[in-house]
Design an enzyme around this catalytic site. Structure first.
Site, short mmCIF file in Angstrom:
data_model
loop_
_atom_site.label_atom_id
_atom_site.label_comp_id
_atom_site.label_asym_id
_atom_site.label_seq_id
_atom_site.Cartn_x
_atom_site.Cartn_y
_atom_site.Cartn_z
CG HIS A 274 -0.51 5.95 4.64
ND1 HIS A 274 -2.26 6.00 4.91
CD2 HIS A 274 -0.45 6.71 5.55
CE1 HIS A 274 -2.81 7.03 5.30
NE2 HIS A 274 -1.10 7.01 5.72
CB SER B 224 5.04 5.11 4.20
OG SER B 224 5.54 5.96 4.71
CG ASP C 234 -3.30 3.95 6.77
OD1 ASP C 234 -3.33 2.88 5.90
OD2 ASP C 234 -3.90 4.96 6.57
CG ASN D 45 -1.63 1.29 1.48
OD1 ASN D 45 -2.65 1.78 0.34
ND2 ASN D 45 -1.99 2.42 2.35
#
Ligand code: GAR
Length: 198
Positions: free
Chosen positions: A111, A138, A147, A109
């Site tokens: 973020h 990040s 997250d 992911n």
């Protein structure tokens, strides 16, 4: 070369998806196999189709309150594409632990904060409000906690005194487009050493 298959999940414009897809050429160890959205009108779907990538969407709205039922539908096109790696790229639905565990160790992911700071939403405004001197983005491996998960790369951006959240978001996005492709390339080659930019 036996390329790794990458599925990318988006919710909106898909600029990070485009940067990932456009990087997956030549000697890159991966290739896109699917772009999937929770919104059939996500602008990124058109950009993916223009690039010849299979697309699919599953509208989350009819499943209000039943995340598991939504995810069961989302899994159908996703599993059919047989991805080795799943990249969340501006995918704005929270995924359950059950869903995440299916892709444990192969889901990434991006973020827009220097995690572990500012998990969740409105990250740019929160960094400015806190008086931080720097901010950034990040890429991390996805675990059941939001997250969270091992950090695979970060890019840092200075916060200027006159910055609005929109100014800062635009400058961070430029670095997202450098960071995510760099991390994916390294990750797909089996190297999990964090990428640190600039
Ligand atoms: C990006 O800034 C991404 O980091 C953020 O949404 C934007 C999507 O833009 N993601 C999150 O906030 C995830 N919680 P894009 O659709 O143009 O890539």
């Amino acid at each position: 070369m036996n390329h790794k298959r990458v599925a990318i999940l988006i919710s909106g414009g898909g600029s990070n998806m485009v940067s990932l897809v456009d990087g997956m050429t030549g000697d890159h160890p991966a290739r896109p196999c699917l772009v999937l959205s929770n919104d059939a009108n996500a602008r990124g779907l058109k950009k993916a189709a223009e690039r010849g990538i299979p697309t699919a969407s599953v509208d989350h709205r009819p499943f209000k309150g039943d995340r598991a039922a939504f995810e069961a539908e989302l899994l159908k096109p996703l599993e059919a594409a047989q991805p080795d790696i799943v990249c969340l790229a501006g995918f704005m639905r929270v995924l359950t632990g059950d869903f995440v565990s299916r892709f444990q160790g192969r889901m990434l992911n991006i973020h827009p904060s220097l995690l572990p700071k500012y998990k969740g939403l409105n990250t740019h405004a929160r960094a400015i409000e806190a008086g931080d001197g720097e901010h950034g983005c990040s890429v991390h491996e996805v675990t059941a906690a939001l997250d969270d998960g091992p950090i695979l790369g970060q890019a840092r951006v200075n916060i200027e005194p006159a910055d609005t959240p929109e100014d800062l978001a635009a400058r961070v996005l430029v670095w997202e487009h450098k960071l995510y492709p760099a991390v994916l390339r390294r990750y797909a080659s089996g190297d999990r050493t964090p990428v640190l930019l600039p």
